[in-house]
Design an enzyme around this catalytic site. Sequence first.
Site, PDB file in Angstrom:
ATOM      1  N   GLN A  51      41.689  38.923  28.682  1.00 24.41           N
ATOM      2  CA  GLN A  51      41.867  38.251  27.385  1.00 24.41           C
ATOM      3  C   GLN A  51      40.745  37.252  27.108  1.00 24.41           C
ATOM      4  O   GLN A  51      40.151  37.241  26.019  1.00 24.41           O
ATOM      5  CB  GLN A  51      43.215  37.525  27.343  1.00 24.41           C
ATOM      6  CG  GLN A  51      43.365  36.664  26.085  1.00 24.41           C
ATOM      7  CD  GLN A  51      44.769  36.138  25.882  1.00 24.41           C
ATOM      8  OE1 GLN A  51      45.727  36.686  26.415  1.00 24.41           O
ATOM      9  NE2 GLN A  51      44.895  35.087  25.100  1.00 24.41           N
ATOM     10  N   GLY A  98      40.200  43.709  39.347  1.00 22.85           N
ATOM     11  CA  GLY A  98      39.487  44.049  38.114  1.00 22.85           C
ATOM     12  C   GLY A  98      38.501  45.187  38.360  1.00 22.85           C
ATOM     13  O   GLY A  98      38.351  46.092  37.524  1.00 22.85           O
ATOM     14  N   ASP A  99      37.856  45.145  39.528  1.00 23.41           N
ATOM     15  CA  ASP A  99      36.868  46.174  39.878  1.00 23.41           C
ATOM     16  C   ASP A  99      37.549  47.521  40.130  1.00 23.41           C
ATOM     17  O   ASP A  99      37.047  48.570  39.724  1.00 23.41           O
ATOM     18  CB  ASP A  99      36.079  45.741  41.116  1.00 23.41           C
ATOM     19  CG  ASP A  99      35.447  44.370  40.925  1.00 23.41           C
ATOM     20  OD1 ASP A  99      35.036  44.068  39.801  1.00 23.41           O
ATOM     21  OD2 ASP A  99      35.379  43.598  41.900  1.00 23.41           O
TER      22      ASP A  99
HETATM   23  P1  ADP Z   1      40.309  40.498  35.686  1.00 26.24           P
HETATM   24  O1  ADP Z   1      39.706  40.162  37.024  1.00 26.24           O
HETATM   25  O2  ADP Z   1      39.400  41.312  34.837  1.00 26.24           O
HETATM   26  O3  ADP Z   1      40.905  39.315  35.003  1.00 26.24           O
HETATM   27  P2  ADP Z   1      42.692  41.210  36.943  1.00 26.24           P
HETATM   28  O4  ADP Z   1      42.247  41.393  38.335  1.00 26.24           O
HETATM   29  O5  ADP Z   1      43.399  39.954  36.586  1.00 26.24           O
HETATM   30  O6  ADP Z   1      41.487  41.486  35.971  1.00 26.24           O
HETATM   31  O7  ADP Z   1      43.645  42.388  36.517  1.00 26.24           O
HETATM   32  C1  ADP Z   1      43.281  43.746  36.567  1.00 26.24           C
HETATM   33  C2  ADP Z   1      44.529  44.546  36.843  1.00 26.24           C
HETATM   34  O8  ADP Z   1      44.961  44.268  38.177  1.00 26.24           O
HETATM   35  C3  ADP Z   1      45.735  44.231  35.960  1.00 26.24           C
HETATM   36  O9  ADP Z   1      45.736  45.015  34.793  1.00 26.24           O
HETATM   37  C4  ADP Z   1      46.885  44.593  36.888  1.00 26.24           C
HETATM   38  O10 ADP Z   1      47.080  45.994  36.854  1.00 26.24           O
HETATM   39  C5  ADP Z   1      46.363  44.237  38.265  1.00 26.24           C
HETATM   40  N1  ADP Z   1      46.758  42.886  38.714  1.00 26.24           N
HETATM   41  C6  ADP Z   1      45.932  41.858  38.989  1.00 26.24           C
HETATM   42  N2  ADP Z   1      46.615  40.784  39.416  1.00 26.24           N
HETATM   43  C7  ADP Z   1      47.930  41.143  39.421  1.00 26.24           C
HETATM   44  C8  ADP Z   1      49.154  40.469  39.768  1.00 26.24           C
HETATM   45  N3  ADP Z   1      49.172  39.198  40.198  1.00 26.24           N
HETATM   46  N4  ADP Z   1      50.314  41.161  39.649  1.00 26.24           N
HETATM   47  C9  ADP Z   1      50.319  42.430  39.209  1.00 26.24           C
HETATM   48  N5  ADP Z   1      49.197  43.111  38.858  1.00 26.24           N
HETATM   49  C10 ADP Z   1      48.012  42.492  38.965  1.00 26.24           C
HETATM   50  N1  PLP Z   2      32.186  40.163  43.383  1.00 26.25           N
HETATM   51  C1  PLP Z   2      32.242  39.077  44.196  1.00 26.25           C
HETATM   52  C2  PLP Z   2      31.126  38.823  45.164  1.00 26.25           C
HETATM   53  C3  PLP Z   2      33.334  38.222  44.124  1.00 26.25           C
HETATM   54  O1  PLP Z   2      33.373  37.156  44.929  1.00 26.25           O
HETATM   55  C4  PLP Z   2      34.367  38.499  43.195  1.00 26.25           C
HETATM   56  C5  PLP Z   2      35.514  37.589  43.093  1.00 26.25           C
HETATM   57  O2  PLP Z   2      35.588  36.595  43.800  1.00 26.25           O
HETATM   58  C6  PLP Z   2      34.289  39.627  42.380  1.00 26.25           C
HETATM   59  C7  PLP Z   2      33.166  40.433  42.505  1.00 26.25           C
HETATM   60  C8  PLP Z   2      35.302  40.014  41.311  1.00 26.25           C
HETATM   61  O3  PLP Z   2      36.606  40.289  41.655  1.00 26.25           O
HETATM   62  P1  PLP Z   2      37.711  40.741  40.543  1.00 26.25           P
HETATM   63  O4  PLP Z   2      37.717  42.244  40.510  1.00 26.25           O
HETATM   64  O5  PLP Z   2      39.008  40.190  41.050  1.00 26.25           O
HETATM   65  O6  PLP Z   2      37.345  40.181  39.192  1.00 26.25           O
HETATM   66 ZN    ZN Z   3      37.448  40.867  35.953  1.00 23.57          ZN
END
Ligand code: ADP
Ligand code: PLP
Ligand code: ZN
Length: 307
Positions: free
Chosen positions: A146, A229-230
Amino acid sequence: MQERRVLSIQSHVVRGYVGNKSAVFPLQVLGFEVDSINSVQFSNHTGYAHWKGQVLTAEELNVLYEGIKLNNVHHYDYILTGYSRDTSFLETVVDIIKELKKANPGLVYVCDPVLGDQGAMYVPENLLPVYKNKVVPLADILTPNQFEAELLTGRTIRTAADAVQVMDLLHDMGPETVVLTSTDLLSKHGDQFLVALGSQKIKKADGTRVSQKIWMDIPKVDAVFVGTGDLFAAMLLAWTHHHPADLKTACEKTASVMHHVIQRTIAYANEMAGPGKRPSPAQLELRMVQSKADIENPATVVRAELL
Ligand code: ADP
Ligand code: PLP
Ligand code: ZN
């Protein structure tokens, strides 16, 4: 089956799963050939008490790409990028994507525009205009959270209508597929769920464009996961490949993989931490290898609704 080759430019960590460590294995398991460039090589992710390592410079990135090009093996079906901290590195990535798109006009660029979360940027602010003006316009599939979507469009998301408008603004900037991976919108199931939204513009045979918009309520786990996220972006690449004009199915499969991996991870982390203790970052590393079967064939446990 035709071979599909992905170029993934992301972080490498010795221990744990973020960046390429979160993307390469699951894509390979799903049959993709993955060529990986490690934008950094760190001991572990930056959420640990200590972390050490090396950063690839823009020049070093270019050298690697030149080698690939000299051998005429710079033909890719997908390019996947994530976390970057440096404008000149990101600008070099842009140049590479432009060349790769020339070599293959059908190339699909999956971009996770990593800028920050929960109202705070965790990359330098001067990356924002590079993403806005150069990176997002090249992206075919964009996976902001978001906060990232708000930064890119300059609009705040308070309601579902705002989110729809922001996704349309992001379409106007380039990408045909946009997924807001997590939002603060209230789920009808209550605050134990997080809401993700998606939008895909599809060109019909008669040339007119329609958009499919979807809403997902995802069960929330009370812990901070890193590398999710990755993994999400990598799985969206794989499942949009199999369902290119059906974002609903692609998102259901992607979110279901996330659910299986996160459930396995939290169960293990809680067991390691012991009763009443919060797991450490090391204990919360994604259970990736153990989730191989779920990655290959995810039982659909998260459903998406058409908006
Ligand atoms: P970003 O790093 O881009 O903010 P997130 O890692 O927060 O993305 O979220 C990516 C996806 O990972 C979400 O759509 C969800 O499917 C999953 N996810 C991340 N954190 C949680 C959590 N605490 N509980 C449940 N699902 C999660
Ligand atoms: N790459 C590195 C080296 C990181 O330390 C992190 C998060 O700490 C990420 C990528 C991204 O992680 P995420 O997929 O949770 O956004
Ligand atoms: Zn992310």
